[in-house]
Design a protein around this motif. Structure first.
Motif, PDB file in Angstrom:
ATOM      1  N   GLU A  64      10.017   6.024   3.575  1.00  0.00           N
ATOM      2  CA  GLU A  64       8.642   6.195   4.041  1.00  0.00           C
ATOM      3  C   GLU A  64       8.102   4.881   4.604  1.00  0.00           C
ATOM      4  N   TRP A  65       8.353   3.763   3.900  1.00  0.00           N
ATOM      5  CA  TRP A  65       7.926   2.446   4.388  1.00  0.00           C
ATOM      6  C   TRP A  65       8.662   2.080   5.670  1.00  0.00           C
ATOM      7  N   GLU A  66       9.971   2.260   5.690  1.00  0.00           N
ATOM      8  CA  GLU A  66      10.764   1.835   6.843  1.00  0.00           C
ATOM      9  C   GLU A  66      10.463   2.644   8.097  1.00  0.00           C
ATOM     10  N   GLN A  67       9.985   3.872   7.943  1.00  0.00           N
ATOM     11  CA  GLN A  67       9.658   4.700   9.106  1.00  0.00           C
ATOM     12  C   GLN A  67       8.157   4.723   9.408  1.00  0.00           C
ATOM     13  N   SER A  68       7.393   3.887   8.725  1.00  0.00           N
ATOM     14  CA  SER A  68       5.939   3.907   8.889  1.00  0.00           C
ATOM     15  C   SER A  68       5.511   3.234  10.191  1.00  0.00           C
ATOM     16  N   PRO A  69       4.396   3.691  10.745  1.00  0.00           N
ATOM     17  CA  PRO A  69       3.852   3.048  11.941  1.00  0.00           C
ATOM     18  C   PRO A  69       3.408   1.608  11.666  1.00  0.00           C
ATOM     19  N   GLU A  70       2.948   1.343  10.433  1.00  0.00           N
ATOM     20  CA  GLU A  70       2.530  -0.016  10.085  1.00  0.00           C
ATOM     21  C   GLU A  70       3.706  -0.983  10.150  1.00  0.00           C
ATOM     22  N   ARG A  71       4.842  -0.566   9.604  1.00  0.00           N
ATOM     23  CA  ARG A  71       6.023  -1.440   9.638  1.00  0.00           C
ATOM     24  C   ARG A  71       6.509  -1.640  11.074  1.00  0.00           C
ATOM     25  N   SER A  72       6.503  -0.581  11.873  1.00  0.00           N
ATOM     26  CA  SER A  72       6.907  -0.705  13.281  1.00  0.00           C
ATOM     27  C   SER A  72       6.018  -1.695  14.015  1.00  0.00           C
ATOM     28  N   HIS A  77       0.801  -1.215   0.000  1.00  0.00           N
ATOM     29  CA  HIS A  77       0.000   0.000   0.000  1.00  0.00           C
ATOM     30  C   HIS A  77       0.838   1.271   0.000  1.00  0.00           C
ATOM     31  N   TYR A  78       2.155   1.143   0.000  1.00  0.00           N
ATOM     32  CA  TYR A  78       3.022   2.313   0.034  1.00  0.00           C
ATOM     33  C   TYR A  78       3.454   2.707  -1.373  1.00  0.00           C
TER      34      TYR A  78
END
Length: 190
Positions: free
Chosen positions: A68-76, A35-36
């Motif tokens: 953006e993906w690596e710092q996203s809340p979803e990835r965390s 979705h990113y």
């Protein structure tokens, strides 16, 4: 930031008692990343049937999209949800000339161990039609005959039900069988 695609390779160790959970966890991560903006694809493989070492790859269009993906809340959230059964061992990033999955100079498809050029799109379309037309015809006939009021159902639910039923049949059964049967036509020997 660079506008060159970046591929990230991550080696992870998985708790052997939680393989099913880890499999679902890996797929969840892929689903979230799709979705990113800039997401170009991903996948994962196990080193072997009994191995606890798993390898995951994902690719983004550029460093900004990856960040953006690596710092996203979803990835965390996703990484935290797997922390009890998965640990990261090694990460590599590849870009540009050294990158993985760069545009090939020619497209190759493997059929029965031999490598040949990919079939032309018209042959691929014909192959899909050869499976889909008879399947759709039989399905339509059977449903009309077996389900009272099928014809009175609005077009949207009919098409939705039809595609929900037929897509898995095409994907997992018919298309592989038709492709095998037509492999000499799809990829003739040179």
């Amino acid at each position: 930031m660079s506008t060159t695609p970046i591929t990230v390779s991550i080696e992870r160790t998985v708790d052997p008692a939680r393989i099913a959970e880890a499999t679902a966890w890996m797929q969840t991560g892929i689903n979230l990343a799709t979705h990113y903006p800039g997401f170009l694809g991903s996948g994962w493989v196990r080193a072997g049937a009994d191995s606890t070492t798993w390898h995951m790859l994902y690719r983004f269009s550029d460093a900004a999209a990856l960040l953006e993906w690596e710092q996203s809340p979803e990835r965390s959230w996703w990484l935290e949800s797997g922390s009890g059964f998965v640990s990261e061992q090694k990460t590599e990033r590849r870009t540009g000339i050294e990158g993985w999955f760069d545009e090939p100079t020619e497209v190759m498809v493997e059929f029965a161990g031999a490598v040949s050029e990919a079939p032309p799109r018209w042959k691929q379309a014909t192959t899909i039609w050869l499976g889909f037309f008879p399947l759709n015809l039989v399905f339509t006939y059977l449903v009309t005959w077996l389900v009272p009021g099928w014809d009175a159902l609005a077009i949207l639910p009919r098409v939705l039900i039809t595609t929900l039923c037929l897509t898995p049949i095409m994907t997992y059964f018919l298309l592989p069988a038709i492709t095998r049967a037509l492999r000499r036509w799809l990829a003739p020997a040179r």
